[in-house]
Scaffold this motif. Structure first.
Motif, PDB file in Angstrom:
ATOM      1  N   VAL A 173       0.837  -1.210   0.000  1.00  0.00           N
ATOM      2  CA  VAL A 173       0.000   0.000   0.000  1.00  0.00           C
ATOM      3  C   VAL A 173       0.864   1.249   0.000  1.00  0.00           C
ATOM      4  O   VAL A 173       0.592   2.211  -0.735  1.00  0.00           O
ATOM      5  CB  VAL A 173      -0.948  -0.014   1.214  1.00  0.00           C
ATOM      6  N   PHE A 174       1.928   1.261   0.815  1.00  0.00           N
ATOM      7  CA  PHE A 174       2.838   2.401   0.829  1.00  0.00           C
ATOM      8  C   PHE A 174       3.400   2.667  -0.571  1.00  0.00           C
ATOM      9  O   PHE A 174       3.462   3.809  -1.032  1.00  0.00           O
ATOM     10  CB  PHE A 174       4.018   2.153   1.780  1.00  0.00           C
ATOM     11  N   TYR A 175       3.840   1.595  -1.217  1.00  0.00           N
ATOM     12  CA  TYR A 175       4.428   1.743  -2.551  1.00  0.00           C
ATOM     13  C   TYR A 175       3.413   2.283  -3.546  1.00  0.00           C
ATOM     14  O   TYR A 175       3.711   3.181  -4.339  1.00  0.00           O
ATOM     15  CB  TYR A 175       4.958   0.391  -3.041  1.00  0.00           C
ATOM     16  N   TYR A 176       2.222   1.722  -3.527  1.00  0.00           N
ATOM     17  CA  TYR A 176       1.186   2.146  -4.476  1.00  0.00           C
ATOM     18  C   TYR A 176       0.931   3.643  -4.355  1.00  0.00           C
ATOM     19  O   TYR A 176       0.926   4.376  -5.345  1.00  0.00           O
ATOM     20  CB  TYR A 176      -0.084   1.348  -4.205  1.00  0.00           C
ATOM     21  N   LYS A 177       0.768   4.107  -3.117  1.00  0.00           N
ATOM     22  CA  LYS A 177       0.498   5.532  -2.899  1.00  0.00           C
ATOM     23  C   LYS A 177       1.722   6.389  -3.237  1.00  0.00           C
ATOM     24  O   LYS A 177       1.590   7.457  -3.849  1.00  0.00           O
ATOM     25  CB  LYS A 177       0.090   5.751  -1.440  1.00  0.00           C
ATOM     26  N   CYS A 198      15.907   9.113   9.901  1.00  0.00           N
ATOM     27  CA  CYS A 198      15.518   7.869   9.238  1.00  0.00           C
ATOM     28  C   CYS A 198      15.689   7.960   7.726  1.00  0.00           C
ATOM     29  O   CYS A 198      15.318   8.974   7.114  1.00  0.00           O
ATOM     30  CB  CYS A 198      14.052   7.552   9.536  1.00  0.00           C
ATOM     31  N   LEU A 199      16.215   6.906   7.132  1.00  0.00           N
ATOM     32  CA  LEU A 199      16.196   6.722   5.689  1.00  0.00           C
ATOM     33  C   LEU A 199      15.139   5.660   5.395  1.00  0.00           C
ATOM     34  O   LEU A 199      15.260   4.517   5.838  1.00  0.00           O
ATOM     35  CB  LEU A 199      17.566   6.281   5.182  1.00  0.00           C
ATOM     36  N   ASP A 200      14.096   6.062   4.695  1.00  0.00           N
ATOM     37  CA  ASP A 200      12.952   5.190   4.411  1.00  0.00           C
ATOM     38  C   ASP A 200      13.086   4.638   2.996  1.00  0.00           C
ATOM     39  O   ASP A 200      12.837   5.353   2.022  1.00  0.00           O
ATOM     40  CB  ASP A 200      11.658   5.992   4.554  1.00  0.00           C
ATOM     41  N   PRO A 201      13.462   3.366   2.837  1.00  0.00           N
ATOM     42  CA  PRO A 201      13.644   2.810   1.496  1.00  0.00           C
ATOM     43  C   PRO A 201      12.390   2.845   0.637  1.00  0.00           C
ATOM     44  O   PRO A 201      12.500   2.886  -0.596  1.00  0.00           O
ATOM     45  CB  PRO A 201      14.091   1.370   1.774  1.00  0.00           C
ATOM     46  N   VAL A 202      11.193   2.820   1.234  1.00  0.00           N
ATOM     47  CA  VAL A 202       9.976   2.878   0.421  1.00  0.00           C
ATOM     48  C   VAL A 202       9.933   4.186  -0.356  1.00  0.00           C
ATOM     49  O   VAL A 202       9.740   4.200  -1.585  1.00  0.00           O
ATOM     50  CB  VAL A 202       8.709   2.734   1.286  1.00  0.00           C
ATOM     51  N   GLN A 203      10.129   5.300   0.336  1.00  0.00           N
ATOM     52  CA  GLN A 203      10.065   6.598  -0.326  1.00  0.00           C
ATOM     53  C   GLN A 203      11.241   6.789  -1.287  1.00  0.00           C
ATOM     54  O   GLN A 203      11.073   7.326  -2.396  1.00  0.00           O
ATOM     55  CB  GLN A 203      10.041   7.714   0.718  1.00  0.00           C
ATOM     56  N   ILE A 204      12.412   6.337  -0.871  1.00  0.00           N
ATOM     57  CA  ILE A 204      13.594   6.449  -1.731  1.00  0.00           C
ATOM     58  C   ILE A 204      13.413   5.629  -3.004  1.00  0.00           C
ATOM     59  O   ILE A 204      13.661   6.107  -4.118  1.00  0.00           O
ATOM     60  CB  ILE A 204      14.847   5.981  -0.955  1.00  0.00           C
ATOM     61  N   HIS A 205      12.976   4.390  -2.842  1.00  0.00           N
ATOM     62  CA  HIS A 205      12.783   3.490  -3.975  1.00  0.00           C
ATOM     63  C   HIS A 205      11.670   3.994  -4.892  1.00  0.00           C
ATOM     64  O   HIS A 205      11.786   3.929  -6.127  1.00  0.00           O
ATOM     65  CB  HIS A 205      12.458   2.099  -3.448  1.00  0.00           C
ATOM     66  N   ALA A 206      10.609   4.503  -4.287  1.00  0.00           N
ATOM     67  CA  ALA A 206       9.502   5.019  -5.098  1.00  0.00           C
ATOM     68  C   ALA A 206       9.968   6.148  -6.008  1.00  0.00           C
ATOM     69  O   ALA A 206       9.546   6.241  -7.167  1.00  0.00           O
ATOM     70  CB  ALA A 206       8.362   5.489  -4.204  1.00  0.00           C
ATOM     71  N   ARG A 207      10.848   6.998  -5.515  1.00  0.00           N
ATOM     72  CA  ARG A 207      11.370   8.075  -6.365  1.00  0.00           C
ATOM     73  C   ARG A 207      12.153   7.503  -7.541  1.00  0.00           C
ATOM     74  O   ARG A 207      12.058   8.000  -8.676  1.00  0.00           O
ATOM     75  CB  ARG A 207      12.246   9.023  -5.545  1.00  0.00           C
ATOM     76  N   ALA A 208      12.929   6.446  -7.278  1.00  0.00           N
ATOM     77  CA  ALA A 208      13.679   5.810  -8.366  1.00  0.00           C
ATOM     78  C   ALA A 208      12.733   5.156  -9.369  1.00  0.00           C
ATOM     79  O   ALA A 208      12.988   5.194 -10.592  1.00  0.00           O
ATOM     80  CB  ALA A 208      14.642   4.765  -7.789  1.00  0.00           C
ATOM     81  N   LEU A 209      11.650   4.581  -8.897  1.00  0.00           N
ATOM     82  CA  LEU A 209      10.679   3.957  -9.799  1.00  0.00           C
ATOM     83  C   LEU A 209       9.992   5.004 -10.668  1.00  0.00           C
ATOM     84  O   LEU A 209       9.803   4.799 -11.872  1.00  0.00           O
ATOM     85  CB  LEU A 209       9.641   3.176  -8.988  1.00  0.00           C
ATOM     86  N   VAL A 210       9.623   6.115 -10.062  1.00  0.00           N
ATOM     87  CA  VAL A 210       8.992   7.186 -10.838  1.00  0.00           C
ATOM     88  C   VAL A 210       9.950   7.688 -11.909  1.00  0.00           C
ATOM     89  O   VAL A 210       9.561   7.892 -13.068  1.00  0.00           O
ATOM     90  CB  VAL A 210       8.548   8.326  -9.910  1.00  0.00           C
ATOM     91  N   ALA A 211      11.222   7.870 -11.536  1.00  0.00           N
ATOM     92  CA  ALA A 211      12.193   8.318 -12.531  1.00  0.00           C
ATOM     93  C   ALA A 211      12.347   7.327 -13.665  1.00  0.00           C
ATOM     94  O   ALA A 211      12.609   7.709 -14.814  1.00  0.00           O
ATOM     95  CB  ALA A 211      13.552   8.544 -11.842  1.00  0.00           C
ATOM     96  N   ALA A 212      12.157   6.036 -13.380  1.00  0.00           N
ATOM     97  CA  ALA A 212      12.330   5.010 -14.403  1.00  0.00           C
ATOM     98  C   ALA A 212      11.150   4.934 -15.350  1.00  0.00           C
ATOM     99  O   ALA A 212      11.304   4.540 -16.523  1.00  0.00           O
ATOM    100  CB  ALA A 212      12.538   3.645 -13.748  1.00  0.00           C
ATOM    101  N   ILE A 213       9.940   5.289 -14.898  1.00  0.00           N
ATOM    102  CA  ILE A 213       8.772   5.091 -15.742  1.00  0.00           C
ATOM    103  C   ILE A 213       8.240   6.361 -16.392  1.00  0.00           C
ATOM    104  O   ILE A 213       7.493   6.288 -17.371  1.00  0.00           O
ATOM    105  CB  ILE A 213       7.611   4.420 -14.963  1.00  0.00           C
ATOM    106  N   VAL A 214       8.634   7.530 -15.871  1.00  0.00           N
ATOM    107  CA  VAL A 214       8.152   8.780 -16.448  1.00  0.00           C
ATOM    108  C   VAL A 214       9.239   9.352 -17.339  1.00  0.00           C
ATOM    109  O   VAL A 214      10.370   9.579 -16.904  1.00  0.00           O
ATOM    110  CB  VAL A 214       7.782   9.792 -15.346  1.00  0.00           C
TER     111      VAL A 214
END
Length: 240
Positions: free
Chosen positions: A24-28, A220-236
């Motif tokens: 759910v975190f990732y989806y949002k 805190c370093l939150d991998p969900v938010q960090i990874h989500a940014r990398a995913l957005v960069a990869a698909i947009v």
């Protein structure tokens, strides 16, 4: 003028369910990231292939990494057949076999470990405390990548590792958050800060349920938010 639907955007596949809360975190996070980059009327093309976190943990407990690789590879193949052009895992523990998955995947995979290592270096820390499942804290797939990036890594002691693992399995994977668990994690992070850590990596993607910069003794370093940014960069596509 309304933006053309999904113009220039690649379809993302997520291997979810490992666990459900972090999915759910990732989806949002991916939706929010796409809208920040491409505008409020933009939504990602996205398919989730939901597995079981408890199956993943069982494979790890038995050290059946061939079985775990097959379990995850089948999910990635299903995502590719559903049209995904880029894929990722929504948990850190399965990254224990990430190199095998990347080698056999029919589509590019974006690593949460690699993204988090890069973010930790950019954040300026020198010694990071790594929390997560037992396997994330005791195996070398995450700690080794952090060391290769030039960081020192600290993990809890053996008793703390067992306690964290139990709280993840019995509570956080079910979306249960208790004051006792939060207090225990704060105490562990505080001890690691006293031993020299200057950042803490929330290396189980359910840990943001209970720890954040407001309550943690360390940033805190939150991998969900960090990874989500990398995913957005990869698909947009740039410029969208």
């Amino acid at each position: 003028m309304r933006r053309k639907e999904n113009d220039g955007m690649q379809k993302l596949g997520l291997v979810g369910g490992t666990g459900p809360e972090s999915t759910v975190f990732y989806y949002k996070a991916v939706i929010d990231g796409v809208q920040r980059v491409a505008g409020p009327q933009s939504l990602p093309m996205l398919t989730i292939e939901s597995l079981s976190v408890f199956d993943v943990l069982d494979y790890c407990a038995r050290r059946d990494f061939d079985g775990l690789t097959g379990y995850l590879t089948a999910a990635i193949d299903r995502l590719a057949r559903a049209g995904a052009q880029v894929a990722s895992l929504t948990a850190l523990t399965p990254h224990i076999v990430f190199d095998r998955l990347r080698a056999s995947s029919p589509i590019p995979l974006i690593s949460a470990v690699e993204a988090t290592c890069a973010a930790a270096v950019a954040d300026g820390g020198r010694t990071v405390a790594l929390l997560g499942t037992e396997y994330t804290m005791t195996e070398d797939f995450f700690s080794g990548a952090l060391r290769d990036a030039g960081l020192q890594v600290m993990v809890p002691d053996a008793g703390e590792i067992t306690w964290i693992q139990q709280r993840i399995v019995d509570e956080l994977e079910h979306g249960i958050v208790t004051d006792d668990t939060r207090a225990g994690l704060i105490a562990i992070v505080g001890r690691l800060r006293g031993a020299g850590a200057d950042r803490v990596i929330l290396g189980c993607t359910e840990l943001p349920l209970v720890l954040d910069d407001v309550v943690s003794p360390l940033p805190c370093l939150d991998p969900v938010q960090i990874h989500a940014r990398a995913l957005v960069a990869a698909i947009v596509a740039p410029g969208d």
